[in-house]
Write a protein that holds these residues in place. Sequence first.
Motif, PDB file in Angstrom:
ATOM      1  N   HIS A   1    -103.648  23.292  13.044  1.00  0.00           N
ATOM      2  CA  HIS A   1    -103.106  22.351  12.065  1.00  0.00           C
ATOM      3  C   HIS A   1    -101.705  22.725  11.573  1.00  0.00           C
ATOM      4  CE1 HIS A   1    -106.513  19.804  11.783  1.00  0.00           C
ATOM      5  NE2 HIS A   1    -106.218  19.330  10.576  1.00  0.00           N
ATOM      6  N   GLY A   2    -100.921  21.696  11.266  1.00  0.00           N
ATOM      7  CA  GLY A   2     -99.619  21.868  10.634  1.00  0.00           C
ATOM      8  C   GLY A   2     -99.255  20.636   9.834  1.00  0.00           C
TER       9      GLY A   2
ATOM     10  N   ALA B   1     -93.544  23.400  15.833  1.00  0.00           N
ATOM     11  CA  ALA B   1     -94.270  23.650  17.083  1.00  0.00           C
ATOM     12  C   ALA B   1     -93.654  22.904  18.257  1.00  0.00           C
ATOM     13  CB  ALA B   1     -95.745  23.268  16.928  1.00  0.00           C
ATOM     14  N   TYR B   2     -93.090  21.748  17.997  1.00  0.00           N
ATOM     15  CA  TYR B   2     -92.465  20.978  19.076  1.00  0.00           C
ATOM     16  C   TYR B   2     -91.385  21.812  19.774  1.00  0.00           C
ATOM     17  CZ  TYR B   2     -90.122  17.115  21.472  1.00  0.00           C
ATOM     18  OH  TYR B   2     -89.576  16.299  22.427  1.00  0.00           O
TER      19      TYR B   2
ATOM     20  N   PRO C   1    -100.402   8.199   9.565  1.00  0.00           N
ATOM     21  CA  PRO C   1     -99.887   9.316   8.762  1.00  0.00           C
ATOM     22  C   PRO C   1    -101.020  10.222   8.298  1.00  0.00           C
ATOM     23  CG  PRO C   1     -99.087   7.176   7.961  1.00  0.00           C
ATOM     24  CD  PRO C   1    -100.206   6.898   8.900  1.00  0.00           C
ATOM     25  N   GLN C   2    -100.953  11.516   8.674  1.00  0.00           N
ATOM     26  CA  GLN C   2    -102.064  12.404   8.370  1.00  0.00           C
ATOM     27  C   GLN C   2    -101.639  13.866   8.463  1.00  0.00           C
ATOM     28  OE1 GLN C   2    -105.183  12.534  11.372  1.00  0.00           O
ATOM     29  NE2 GLN C   2    -103.769  11.873  12.953  1.00  0.00           N
ATOM     30  N   PHE C   3    -102.563  14.746   8.048  1.00  0.00           N
ATOM     31  CA  PHE C   3    -102.418  16.191   8.182  1.00  0.00           C
ATOM     32  C   PHE C   3    -103.240  16.582   9.410  1.00  0.00           C
ATOM     33  CE2 PHE C   3    -102.055  14.953   3.772  1.00  0.00           C
ATOM     34  CZ  PHE C   3    -100.878  15.563   3.383  1.00  0.00           C
ATOM     35  N   SER C   4    -102.589  17.107  10.438  1.00  0.00           N
ATOM     36  CA  SER C   4    -103.279  17.171  11.726  1.00  0.00           C
ATOM     37  C   SER C   4    -102.713  18.256  12.623  1.00  0.00           C
ATOM     38  CB  SER C   4    -103.150  15.819  12.430  1.00  0.00           C
ATOM     39  OG  SER C   4    -101.841  15.668  12.951  1.00  0.00           O
ATOM     40  N   ASP C   5    -103.222  18.260  13.861  1.00  0.00           N
ATOM     41  CA  ASP C   5    -102.773  19.187  14.906  1.00  0.00           C
ATOM     42  C   ASP C   5    -101.538  18.690  15.641  1.00  0.00           C
ATOM     43  OD1 ASP C   5    -105.293  21.139  15.256  1.00  0.00           O
ATOM     44  OD2 ASP C   5    -106.016  19.111  14.935  1.00  0.00           O
ATOM     45  N   ALA C   6    -101.122  17.447  15.435  1.00  0.00           N
ATOM     46  CA  ALA C   6     -99.989  16.881  16.170  1.00  0.00           C
ATOM     47  C   ALA C   6     -98.718  17.688  15.902  1.00  0.00           C
ATOM     48  CB  ALA C   6     -99.780  15.417  15.788  1.00  0.00           C
ATOM     49  N   VAL C   7     -97.812  17.669  16.875  1.00  0.00           N
ATOM     50  CA  VAL C   7     -96.540  18.381  16.702  1.00  0.00           C
ATOM     51  C   VAL C   7     -95.412  17.424  16.336  1.00  0.00           C
ATOM     52  CG1 VAL C   7     -97.240  20.237  18.228  1.00  0.00           C
ATOM     53  CG2 VAL C   7     -95.953  18.317  19.177  1.00  0.00           C
TER      54      VAL C   7
END
Length: 792
Positions: free
Chosen positions: A545-546, A665-666, A649-655
Amino acid sequence: MTTSISLDGEWKLAHWAEGERAVSTPAELLASGCSFVPAQVPGNVELDLERAGQLPDPFFANNTKLLRPLEYHEWWYTRTFAAPRAPGGQPWELCFEGLDIYATIWVNDVQVGETENALVEHRFDVTRALRFGQENRLTVRLGSVMNRARQAHYDAVLSTSEHRQEALYTRKAPHVWGWDIMPRAVSAGIWRPVRLQQRPATDFTEIYYWTFDIRPDGATIGVHLQFHTDAAMLDGFSVRFHGACGDHTFDYEWPLEFSADHCRIPVPGARLWWPKGYGEPALYEVKAQLLHHGRVVAERTDHVGLRKVQVLRTETASGQEPVKPALETSGRCDIPLDPQSHFQFVVNDVPIMVKGTNWVPLDAFHSRDRERLAAALALVDDLGCNMVRCWGGNVYENDAFFDHCDAAGILVWQDFAFACSHYPQTADFLDLVRREAEVVVTRLRNHPALALWCGDNEIDDNYRQDALPPDYNRINREVLLRVVQRCDPQRHYVPSSPYLAPSIALLPNARQRAPEQHLWGPRGYCKSDFYAHNTAHFIGEIGYHGCPNVSSIRRFISPDKLWPWQDNSEWQTHAVYHWDHPAINRDRIDLMVSQVREFFGLVPQSLEELALTSQISQAEAKKFFIELARQRKWYTSGILWWNVLDGWPQFSDAVVDYYHGVKLAYHYIRRVQAPICVMFAEPGRDKFLPVFIANDTRREAEVSYRVWDADSGEEVLSGTAQVAPNQNWQVGRARCYAGEQRLYLITWEVDGQSYGNHYLSGYPPFSLPQYRDWLKLIATLPRPFAADQVAL
């Protein structure tokens, strides 16, 4: 030529709680006096209501909860259109590429069809209902999905991991009912294009291309074809092929004495299709012409890639960690494939080290997928991914997605749209699944990027969790398998991701015995034993998560709810807690804060600090996951991390967040997925850090490299190495000490191009002020980014 009339654009939309009005036909609709709002097609009803001022932005604050009552509504779309002046002697079809979901369709008060699947195209013959040369009215009624769902009988074996039984009989994208990455937005609408199309008297019904063989002097294309015609006799027919890839061409003609046949096209000197990093993804534009007594009566064009994809996998894995080469200085350090325990993609007889991502919904409202697609694919390209896994909780992507993957050399792992549930096993439902799969497989099978069909996402493991054998599931063991065998016999099929073979399915360590694994686990420190000592031969899912950027968070959280995160309903809604009750134990914000605490030994005290620290811990984690997979090359033959871009729009694992705010992370992933990369491996028993070069290409590489201590500037290693194709090569070691935390910076050059990476040595907790200073140095390496803009 096929005559086609688009019916996209502005429609009218009316709605009410199902059964509230006595309206069952278009005539009754117009006479009812109901009010309409303008509607866009393709579209989703919630977006039309938002434009009409009847709904606030569904993605802001807790507004998704306002959508729940609409699940019990019926929706009426209507519009007029002009039909051609004359019928032209051939049937006319109404083609809906996406109808969500339980639709009844009328043309001029004549009912022409019904639907029960939102995931596939539907066609209806409307020739007799049309008024040629006049104005026509098209009306679509969409029934309440919840009312339909509650009429079904739910057998004792049925379940869903999200406690959403209403999803099971309804063929929509599984995520719409609420998922850990998507809100509950059940929706309705004409979500993909609709058109009126004349059916030619003679045309190809289908053409299936595959690569029959590849030889040093060329290749052979296998072809299966079928056509329909109103000709009285099937004499005088032939098919002619012309293919071109740049200046390389081929021509071939084959006589036809029946409406279905097969042939093989020789292609001397063929140019092959390769995945990203391994060569050019050569595509042939192949025009097929159907001739009748020498006259062209039908034609179609496909893009064909000449390649052979094999999936080498064992039914089970040993469950043992790899034995890594222990080298004191330099030497080859990839791990030979274990013939008894592996999972590997091979293209054109070359093993492929897969570095890619999971492809998740582009938007909670899928009519917006088209406008988000190009930017999302550009991110995948920029990150150097050579595979995407189309996750089974999603819709099936459109042809533009697959066309891009074909042209960019991005392999596609395609799940069927089933996820984390025990689905019905009744004859009617299995037949619905079969028809869906036939449409999907036939539509996508000619894309060279398509590498593998997979029955579902994690359903084998769902059965295991309930102490039931996964073989109970006839969908992935029988129905989907048979469709692939019939309609796409040259492509590999795996029943589930991960697949649990009967011999291990009910063992306590079944997950560790699967060759392909999803590595979620306790979500602790990224280098804990769970991650560092995993037994996966192929990692189908792994994430960390980030936070989104602060500027993005301000767009979906109310000003008075921005901080603190504890006991904050809006943060939970966007975490994603989609139930109306508190009985489910799932707090993704607490998980993210815990991961920060693992890395920095602190609990963030502000929104800005949480955004920055969580993005750092996420970036270091995902970088490590990819480097570890590459370090264990051929024991682990691929990694598909979770995920690139959020679908809301959320708090997630996406970069990358929903608003295209790029997380730290990207930048790290973009560096470590370079086809030729210099990396540190983790210390062995001798407390040395191996430094190795991963060459994931088909050519020998001359690599000039330099490694130095970021604080002292002391050079640790430098030199030039020749690295053989598709191998890892250790170039040296650095001494490490358990009590020291160091940042090593790495640069290397290949063919005049400069690259950069870094390695964080030591054990947490790390100092946040120290990392802030280090981040400035990391940012200046090749492929730079602005350190002072991270997480803002």
